[in-house]
Design an enzyme around this catalytic site. Structure first.
Site, PDB file in Angstrom:
ATOM      1  N   TYR A  80      31.041  50.071  99.464  1.00 55.04           N
ATOM      2  CA  TYR A  80      31.338  48.684  99.844  1.00 55.04           C
ATOM      3  C   TYR A  80      30.421  47.743  99.042  1.00 55.04           C
ATOM      4  O   TYR A  80      29.212  47.882  99.064  1.00 55.04           O
ATOM      5  CB  TYR A  80      31.118  48.538 101.341  1.00 55.04           C
ATOM      6  CG  TYR A  80      31.579  47.249 101.992  1.00 55.04           C
ATOM      7  CD1 TYR A  80      32.062  46.167 101.274  1.00 55.04           C
ATOM      8  CD2 TYR A  80      31.549  47.117 103.376  1.00 55.04           C
ATOM      9  CE1 TYR A  80      32.484  45.008 101.895  1.00 55.04           C
ATOM     10  CE2 TYR A  80      31.964  45.965 104.024  1.00 55.04           C
ATOM     11  CZ  TYR A  80      32.432  44.909 103.277  1.00 55.04           C
ATOM     12  OH  TYR A  80      32.855  43.758 103.911  1.00 55.04           O
ATOM     13  N   CYS A  81      31.005  46.791  98.330  1.00 54.04           N
ATOM     14  CA  CYS A  81      30.270  45.751  97.601  1.00 54.04           C
ATOM     15  C   CYS A  81      29.332  46.380  96.572  1.00 54.04           C
ATOM     16  O   CYS A  81      29.756  47.156  95.731  1.00 54.04           O
ATOM     17  CB  CYS A  81      29.547  44.852  98.598  1.00 54.04           C
ATOM     18  SG  CYS A  81      28.861  43.340  97.879  1.00 54.04           S
TER      19      CYS A  81
END
Length: 603
Positions: free
Chosen positions: A336-337
């Protein structure tokens, strides 16, 4: 007969009013002393982090005057338009009052939620201020547009900082020109202002002299009870992370486990805020053995920890431990990210090493191509990055409040001025809002890692161009060949979906799925099917540019979660008996969400 109880319990006697005034004055004096004490202890960050190099404004002024010399008529036209509108606005207000009417002149300004109080339209004082503010904002915007000879990046930065000045000077941000705050002060006999002052002092004390608005009521949430409450156990811990294995909720699970790597800029429980919107709970309910990494909140002793340590002691170690616990040769992973960016680096490294431990990879709002820096452009130029480098070399970490402040200014009206008005002018307590609580629960970044990320990835864009040197290897996004699933968000201001798409196109996976979810960086990911709130776009043709992809995409109502769960299920092997967390070599050491998640960041 109706009875008015609005003043029940209050006395209008002069002695009572004087007593309340004296009490409030005493509180103000005490709060002022606390404020001075807190500010005196402030550990000020490098001043270069507070504003751009003055050369930006000098260049803008030179460009503006150069344009004036080349095309004076155009500049004069804009100035004359501003002067004319201002004078006309003043005359209209005067004429209305001269008629003996206490009302505002005609108002054609656009709707703005900051000015929702009816007095902004009906009261001549507030309406005059609002309309003139709108004219001033328009004039500043046009002046920036007139600076035509600026470098495109510098012009983008100038627009950003000009907008910050305009937002900061909004009349809603000042007590004397905020009707909501003045009305509240009158209603409460000034008590709202005292409470607001107390909120301000408390926030500054909590952040060791730094100004950072508290967005949510911290006392409303208790980790493991009403937030991050999905059942699981910590089954492994090292200096970089805790590995949590979640308790199964189905009798059978897919054989191949899933390991989620959240970003270490924030804490992992964004994926487990509460049962109704918990992606972690949803995954376990779909019959997957789930492991989630909870990162350490580093202090100055981590100054020499870089991307290498995050990959080796975090990502690769978590994968190996998950394999050992489940007895599987492969895992599926989610990044994530920034953890998605690092997952991409890891996959490139594994390709170089011949390591086939990852069967498939899913990316949430992940950037790999940084050729376009989007809304972060103002902060990714050398003046700011030089200041960050000086700061982290001194402190050992990039402190969380510096990052929080930077992210907040990208949405300053929502994350700074709006909350400040409610807390400091209106005297309201912060709301019990889990998402805002998470947003304010930041973490530090190790010095080495922060500089690697800023210099080599954000500024140098090495991963998609020359390749980035790590572990004695040259890693490139084109090395990624495992099946992949990428989820981006339509209104993401941190990882713009078009930028994510451009990097994703460079991967070499034969099995690729790309999705654009409605909403932003968090809401587009934390989007449970039960809410039926945000839809998503799909298109199997990844040969076109981003605009072409979207033009040919199909809109699908509802969350992308079920689509992903179906895709992931096909990568996760046969069904086996559900596994309880840990094994004889990995005895549980404590319940989820573990210890690292509660570590507070240094201010």
């Amino acid at each position: 007969m109706a009875t008015d109880h609005s003043s029940e319990g209050k006395s209008n006697a002069p002695s009572d009013t004087k007593e309340r005034i004296d009490e409030n004055l005493a509180k103000v004096e005490e709060l002022t002393q606390r404020l001075f004490t807190a500010v005196a202890k402030r550990d000020t960050p490098n001043p270069g982090l507070n504003a751009p190099d003055t050369a930006l404004f000098a260049d803008a002024a030179n460009a503006y005057w150069a344009q004036s010399m080349e095309n004076p008529a155009r500049i004069f036209e804009h100035q004359l338009e501003f002067w004319g509108q201002s004078v006309k606005h003043f005359l209209e207000a005067q004429q209305t009052l001269a008629k003996g009417k206490f009302e505002a002149p005609p108002d054609s300004t656009p709707e703005d939620r900051r000015f929702s109080n009816p007095l902004w339209k009906t009261h001549p004082y507030f309406n005059f201020i609002k309309q003139q503010y709108m004219l001033n904002a328009q004039a500043i915007s046009k002046a920036v547009e007139d600076a035509e000879d600026l470098d495109p990046i510098e012009k983008r930065r100038l627009k950003y900082f000009a907008r910050q000045i305009v937002d900061m000077m909004a009349p809603t941000n000042f007590l004397a020109t905020n009707p909501d705050a003045l009305e509240r002060a009158i209603e409460t006999e000034g008590e709202s202002l005292v409470k607001g002052y107390e909120n301000l002092v408390s926030d500054i004390e909590a952040n060791k002299g730094q100004f950072l608005v508290k967005l949510a009521d911290d006392k409303a949430f208790k980790m493991g009870e009403n937030i991050a409450s999905t059942k699981g156990e910590v089954v492994y811990r090292n200096r970089m992370m805790e590995l949590i294995q979640y308790t199964p909720t189905t009798e059978q699970v897919h054989a191949i486990p899933l390991v989620i790597f959240p970003p270490w800029i924030n804490k992992f429980y964004i994926l487990d805020l509460k049962a109704q919107n918990s992606l972690i709970k949803y995954i376990t309910d779909q019959g997957f053995t789930l492991f989630v990494v909870s990162w350490i909140n580093p202090d100055e002793t981590y100054r020499d920890v870089g991307m290498e340590e995050y990959i080796e002691e975090g990502f690769l170690t978590a994968i190996n431990e998950a394999k050992a616990i489940t007895g599987q040769k492969q895992v599926n992973v989610v990044g994530y990210c920034i953890a998605g960016t690092t997952t991409s680096l890891m996959l490139s490294l594994m390709k170089k090493r011949g390591d086939k431990s990852v069967k498939s990879a899913t990316f949430f709002t992940t950037l790999t191509d940084f050729s376009e820096q989007g809304e972060f452009t103002p902060f990714l130029q050398n003046d700011f990055v030089d200041a960050i480098e000086a700061e982290v070399r001194e402190k050992g970490v990039l402190r969380s409040h510096i990052m929080s402040r930077t992210f907040s200014f990208l949405r300053s009206n929502d994350l700074i001025y709006g909350p400040a008005i409610r807390s400091y002018m209106m005297g309201e307590a912060p709301p019990a809002f889990d998402l805002l609580h998470w947003n304010g629960d930041g973490t530090n970044l190790p010095a080495k890692m922060a500089i690697q990320y800023l210099r080599q990835l954000c500024q140098g864009n090495e991963f998609t161009t020359t390749g980035i040197e790590l572990f004695g290897e040259t890693l490139h996004v084109s090395d990624i060949a495992v099946p992949t699933f990428s989820v981006t968000c339509e209104r993401d201001h941190i990882a713009a979906w078009k930028d994510s798409y451009r990097g994703y196109q460079m991967t070499k996976s034969r099995d690729r799925t790309f999705i654009v979810s409605e909403s932003g960086h968090v809401a587009g990911i934390v989007n449970p099917p039960t809410k039926k709130k945000y839809g998503h776009y799909t298109n199997e043709d990844l040969s076109q540019d981003a605009d072409g992809w979207l033009a040919g995409a199909t809109y699908n109502e509802g969350s992308w979660w079920p689509r992903w769960a179906e895709w992931l299920g096909k990568k996760s092997g046969k069904m086996v008996a559900a596994r309880e967390p840990g094994d004889e070599n990995h005895p549980p050491t404590g319940p989820a969400p573990g210890k690292y998640v509660t570590m507070m960041a240094a201010s």
